[in-house]
Design an enzyme around this catalytic site. Structure first.
Site, short mmCIF file in Angstrom:
data_model
loop_
_atom_site.label_atom_id
_atom_site.label_comp_id
_atom_site.label_asym_id
_atom_site.label_seq_id
_atom_site.Cartn_x
_atom_site.Cartn_y
_atom_site.Cartn_z
N LYS A 1 21.54 30.71 -30.68
CA LYS A 1 20.87 30.93 -29.27
C LYS A 1 21.34 32.22 -28.86
O LYS A 1 22.83 32.50 -28.50
CB LYS A 1 21.46 29.63 -28.32
N SER B 1 13.34 30.37 -20.51
CA SER B 1 13.62 31.19 -19.60
C SER B 1 15.06 32.09 -19.69
O SER B 1 15.01 33.02 -19.28
CB SER B 1 13.43 30.39 -18.23
N ASP C 1 19.28 16.76 -18.82
CA ASP C 1 17.71 17.17 -19.28
C ASP C 1 17.27 16.47 -20.36
O ASP C 1 16.74 17.24 -21.63
CB ASP C 1 17.70 18.75 -19.53
N ALA D 1 17.41 31.87 -22.60
CA ALA D 1 17.52 32.21 -24.12
C ALA D 1 16.58 31.87 -24.92
O ALA D 1 15.51 31.28 -24.62
CB ALA D 1 18.98 31.56 -24.44
N GLN D 2 16.63 32.27 -26.35
CA GLN D 2 15.84 31.95 -27.33
C GLN D 2 16.46 31.45 -28.49
O GLN D 2 17.76 32.15 -28.73
CB GLN D 2 14.48 33.22 -27.66
N VAL D 3 16.14 30.84 -29.43
CA VAL D 3 16.77 30.48 -30.87
C VAL D 3 16.20 31.02 -31.88
O VAL D 3 15.11 31.09 -31.80
CB VAL D 3 16.83 28.88 -30.77
#
Length: 515
Positions: free
Chosen positions: A155, A137, A290, A139-141
């Site tokens: 990231k 939701s 988490d 960020a993306q890697v």
């Protein structure tokens, strides 16, 4: 007026998403619809709502939140720690909410990286894979290789995510204020504080430098310990919206068959995981917030490998001591001592009779304490105690709720890997040793010495404040009668001297006990 229209439009979007997934009942049953505008939006959306059978309310709610985008996905994950607000089943369903969204384009990622780092991608990386390996939701890697040949993971913050979060968080603050005002029965939940805590959490997650710093702090805490591994941070290629780190690999913690095929001893894996979790919470007071299996892996040499440090928990010394005292009381099944620990920790009001609260604790703890250690769940026990919040208007600390959520995750992984093992059983010797070292008589003396030393450090400032106050009194800056001014002026230096004398005597006395 424009802002009001935008708010109303967003309310309709939220109501229709809930209606589309038949999740409006969750809001209505818990009286979480504040104000006329929200009520009208929900009523209108009801006309088009779907009726689905077979799914639990929490599953419907999770789908609606996913449909509403990044802020609501994060809100659902955050609320999964608040079983006191939502109930056990609803919170458990939200805990399984997947933080996954369709990826944004590689060209957008490229532009953002170049803008943030102030250089072309070719200057920064030898190669940069435009296809992300994961998309969430926030960020993306992307995998990349630096110009020096190091394999890294980059990231990248989702474009526009910070602005979307800002707008939705402003709405959440407004709704929490309305609910508190229009639903007096909800005041004890301190919804505005809940929203502010969520706001603060998301604010940190939106700055990838903070996540990078958390990774470094965890790494420092486990320096010299080969059983725990975190990615190293490439600070030259890290900014607020971009974080570059070394690539890590391993087998997901919950992939039992893959772990066995790779020759790992499951009991040893769980023993290492238990020790790491214990050290993070009790030794360091800084823990990964988490720790679901997607963020935890087992490396080739059996070390635990962690990723994604956007959500972290902190426990100050007093909270850790409260947990230790609570554990000791539970092991002894001394519920009066357990009640006293809650009072000392500030979780219950002084007006609540300890005998009554001890009885309530016994009623929720005894059924769980009666089980064998193999079936014992400390997460369930902590959750049951937190459920007493409504009856006794307890002041629940958000970090305890985050800790309980992670305990649930840890115990779930433990039982999935080996039904005969329990992470609590593996952790117990560590906890007992820590309690002896930190809550025994010598430790209490040591803490007293530390507190005295801190008081002595503040003494010069205290003396200066007394002198400043005395000067103001002489000059008429504070309005007291003349006799009070004369008495205070004459006694101020004496008071400081006596304070110093008493502190030194106390320090010497404590040192004598320690020796």
């Amino acid at each position: 007026m424009i802002r009001s229209l935008k708010t109303l439009r967003r309310l309709f979007q939220i109501a229709f998403a809930f209606a589309r997934h038949d999740a409006l009942a969750v809001l209505e049953e818990r009286r979480l619809i504040p104000g006329r505008a929200a009520a009208f939006a929900v009523w209108f959306a009801r006309l088009f709502s779907l009726r689905k059978s077979g799914d639990r309310p929490g599953e419907k709610l999770a789908r609606a939140l996913t449909d509403l985008g990044p802020t609501f996905i994060k809100l659902g994950q955050f609320l999964s720690t608040r079983s006191d607000l939502l109930g056990d089943q609803l919170a458990a369903d939200l805990a399984r909410l997947q933080d996954q969204l369709p990826p944004f384009s590689g060209s957008e990622a490229r532009k953002l990286v170049e803008s943030e780092l102030g250089a072309s991608l070719d200057e920064l990386f030898e190669s940069f894979d435009p296809e992300p390996v994961s998309a969430a939701s926030i960020a993306q890697v992307h995998f990349a290789v630096t110009t020096s040949g190091e394999k890294v993971a980059v990231k990248v913050l989702r474009p526009g995510a910070d602005e979307q979060f800002r707008r939705d968080l402003a709405l959440f603050h407004h709704l929490a204020e309305l609910l508190t005002r229009t639903r007096p029965s909800l005041k004890r939940f301190r919804l505005q504080d809940v929203v502010q805590t969520f706001h603060d959490t998301v604010k940190l997650e939106m700055d990838l430098r903070m996540e990078a710093a958390a990774a470094c702090e965890l790494s420092d805490n486990f320096a010299g310990d080969d059983s725990y591994d975190t990615p190293s941070i490439d600070w030259e290629r890290t900014s607020r919206r971009v974080m570059t780190m070394s690539r890590v690999s391993g087998i997901p913690m919950d992939d039992r068959q893959a772990l066995l095929d790779a020759g790992h001893d499951l009991e040893e894996v769980l023993t290492v995981a238990a020790r790491i979790f214990f050290n993070q919470v009790f030794r360091d007071g800084f823990f990964h917030g988490d720790q679901h299996p997607g963020n935890m892996f087992v490396g080739a040499d059996g070390q635990i490998v962690a990723v994604d440090f956007g959500i972290m928990g902190r426990m100050d010394r007093q909270t850790r001591y409260f947990l230790a005292d609570m554990l000791l009381a539970l092991l002894e099944e001394d519920y009066y001592k357990l009640a006293l620990a809650h009072k000392t920790g500030g979780l219950i009001d002084d007006s609540i009779p300890l005998d009554t609260f001890a009885q309530a604790l016994r009623s929720v703890c005894q059924p769980i304490m009666g089980k064998s250690l193999d079936g014992f769940s400390f997460a369930s026990l902590l959750g049951q105690m937190l459920h007493l919040t409504e009856t006794f208007e307890m002041k629940v600390q958000p970090q305890l709720l985050l800790l309980q959520k992670n305990m649930v995750m840890a115990e779930g992984v433990s039982r999935h890997l080996d039904q005969d093992l329990n992470i609590w059983t593996l952790s117990r010797p560590l906890i007992e040793q820590w309690m002896r070292e930190n809550r025994g008589p010598q430790a209490r003396v040591r803490d007293g010495l530390s507190d005295l030393a801190q008081s002595l450090e503040r003494l010069p400032q205290f003396m200066n404040n007394l002198e400043d106050l005395s000067d103001k009194l002489r000059q008429g800056g504070l309005k007291l009668d003349e006799k009070s001014i004369a008495d205070f002026s004459q006694g101020s230096s004496t008071t400081a001297k006596w304070a110093l004398f008493v502190s030194l005597v106390a320090l010497g006395f404590a040192a004598g006990i320690a020796l």
